[in-house]
Design a protein around this motif. Structure first.
Motif, short mmCIF file in Angstrom:
data_model
loop_
_atom_site.label_atom_id
_atom_site.label_comp_id
_atom_site.label_asym_id
_atom_site.label_seq_id
_atom_site.Cartn_x
_atom_site.Cartn_y
_atom_site.Cartn_z
N LEU A 177 22.76 -26.61 27.65
CA LEU A 177 22.90 -25.16 27.77
C LEU A 177 23.45 -24.82 29.15
O LEU A 177 22.91 -25.26 30.17
N PHE A 178 24.52 -24.02 29.17
CA PHE A 178 25.09 -23.61 30.45
C PHE A 178 24.10 -22.72 31.19
O PHE A 178 23.45 -21.88 30.59
N PRO A 179 23.95 -22.89 32.51
CA PRO A 179 22.99 -22.08 33.28
C PRO A 179 23.29 -20.59 33.16
O PRO A 179 24.42 -20.14 33.36
N MET A 180 22.26 -19.82 32.81
CA MET A 180 22.39 -18.37 32.70
C MET A 180 21.28 -17.71 33.51
O MET A 180 20.17 -18.23 33.58
N ILE A 181 21.58 -16.58 34.07
CA ILE A 181 20.63 -15.87 34.92
C ILE A 181 19.77 -14.95 34.07
O ILE A 181 20.27 -14.14 33.28
N ASN A 182 18.47 -15.09 34.20
CA ASN A 182 17.50 -14.22 33.54
C ASN A 182 17.63 -14.22 32.01
O ASN A 182 17.36 -13.20 31.37
N PHE A 183 18.04 -15.33 31.44
CA PHE A 183 18.09 -15.41 29.97
C PHE A 183 16.67 -15.61 29.44
O PHE A 183 15.95 -16.51 29.87
N LYS A 184 16.28 -14.76 28.48
CA LYS A 184 14.93 -14.79 27.93
C LYS A 184 14.99 -14.92 26.41
O LYS A 184 15.85 -14.33 25.76
N LEU A 185 14.05 -15.67 25.88
CA LEU A 185 13.97 -15.85 24.43
C LEU A 185 12.53 -16.19 24.05
O LEU A 185 11.96 -17.16 24.55
N ASP A 186 11.96 -15.36 23.19
CA ASP A 186 10.62 -15.60 22.65
C ASP A 186 9.56 -15.84 23.72
O ASP A 186 8.73 -16.75 23.61
N GLY A 187 9.59 -15.05 24.77
CA GLY A 187 8.58 -15.19 25.82
C GLY A 187 8.90 -16.24 26.86
O GLY A 187 8.13 -16.44 27.81
N PHE A 188 10.03 -16.92 26.69
CA PHE A 188 10.46 -17.93 27.67
C PHE A 188 11.60 -17.37 28.50
O PHE A 188 12.40 -16.57 28.03
N ILE A 189 11.68 -17.82 29.75
CA ILE A 189 12.80 -17.47 30.60
C ILE A 189 13.46 -18.76 31.09
O ILE A 189 12.78 -19.76 31.34
N GLU A 190 14.78 -18.75 31.16
CA GLU A 190 15.51 -19.93 31.63
C GLU A 190 15.45 -19.98 33.15
O GLU A 190 15.73 -19.00 33.84
N ARG A 191 15.08 -21.14 33.66
CA ARG A 191 15.02 -21.35 35.11
C ARG A 191 15.79 -22.62 35.47
O ARG A 191 16.09 -23.44 34.61
N THR A 192 16.07 -22.77 36.75
CA THR A 192 16.79 -23.93 37.26
C THR A 192 15.86 -24.77 38.12
O THR A 192 15.18 -24.24 39.01
N GLY A 193 15.80 -26.06 37.83
CA GLY A 193 15.01 -26.99 38.63
C GLY A 193 15.92 -27.94 39.38
O GLY A 193 17.09 -28.11 39.03
N ILE A 194 15.40 -28.55 40.43
CA ILE A 194 16.17 -29.53 41.19
C ILE A 194 15.50 -30.89 41.07
O ILE A 194 14.26 -31.00 41.12
N TYR A 195 16.31 -31.90 40.87
CA TYR A 195 15.79 -33.26 40.71
C TYR A 195 15.05 -33.68 41.98
O TYR A 195 15.57 -33.58 43.08
N ASN A 196 13.83 -34.16 41.80
CA ASN A 196 12.99 -34.52 42.94
C ASN A 196 12.30 -35.84 42.65
O ASN A 196 11.39 -35.92 41.83
N GLU A 197 12.73 -36.89 43.31
CA GLU A 197 12.18 -38.22 43.07
C GLU A 197 10.70 -38.32 43.42
O GLU A 197 9.99 -39.19 42.93
#
Length: 215
Positions: free
Chosen positions: A14-34
């Motif tokens: 899924l392409f990153p989208m700002i404040n996309f919400k669906l069924d009580g969920f919101i899309e967020r961005t995480g950063i890889y952290n070893e």
């Protein structure tokens, strides 16, 4: 007994989208952290499943590797019988979350027509005082055949337009329970996203149409 939980779901394709919400969920961005590659960390399942590597992307203007995920905007209330043990609670929650994530993936693929996958989730559970109680997590074997870098302007526009539509959970569930042709067609349609062979994907899509119209 009253508990609360919050579920985090890895998104692949899924392409990153700002404040996309669906069924009580919101899309967020995480950063890889070893540093999170630790079996005691609830997010460990994201790193150990192998799906995270397939879901990561990089940005020219920022350092690091990123991934998209869904997360409940707010804690979800969960009422259960007092005599249920902790292990039974974990089992119940795990089964319910597998069903919810599967339904959410079905809905996104139906809306977009794109092989977006929700391969991994973890659910953190809290007691009625807000203290951490336990967590559960699961992964499936669906692999997204599309990555963030595959999106051009045309596909981005299609994605944005199609996600303005909405399908109620009850619609999908009722049709699957009451209409065997629809259930079979949906299974063929969803399976068509999995294969790397274009011929197999085409055959599955055609079979979905045949199932719907009883050809």
């Amino acid at each position: 007994m009253i508990l609360y939980y919050k579920t985090k779901i890895l998104i692949s394709g899924l392409f990153p989208m700002i404040n996309f919400k669906l069924d009580g969920f919101i899309e967020r961005t995480g950063i890889y952290n070893e540093n999170l590659i630790d079996t005691s960390n609830p997010d460990y399942i994201f790193y150990s499943s192998g799906h995270l590597l397939n879901s990561m992307y990089a940005c020219e203007e920022k350092d690091g590797n990123y991934y998209e995920y869904f997360e409940n905007e707010e804690l979800v209330k969960y009422e259960i019988e007092n005599e249920i043990s902790k292990s039974e609670i974990e089992k119940m929650m795990l089964n319910e979350q597998f069903k919810k994530v599967d339904l959410l993936q079905k809905k996104i693929r139906l809306l977009t027509g794109i092989g977006i996958t929700l391969p991994v989730f973890n659910t953190r559970i809290y007691n009625d005082k807000g203290d951490f109680y336990t967590y559960v997590g699961g992964a499936n074997w669906d692999v997204s055949r599309i990555t963030v870098s595959d999106y051009d302007d045309e596909l981005k526009n299609k994605l944005e337009q199609r996600l303005h539509f909405y399908i109620a959970d009850s619609t999908i569930i009722d049709l699957e329970e009451k209409n065997i042709r629809y259930k079979r067609a949906l299974n063929f349609y969803l399976s068509s996203f999995e294969s790397q062979d274009v011929g197999i994907r085409f055959t599955l899509l055609f079979s979905a149409l045949e199932s719907l119209f009883k050809i």
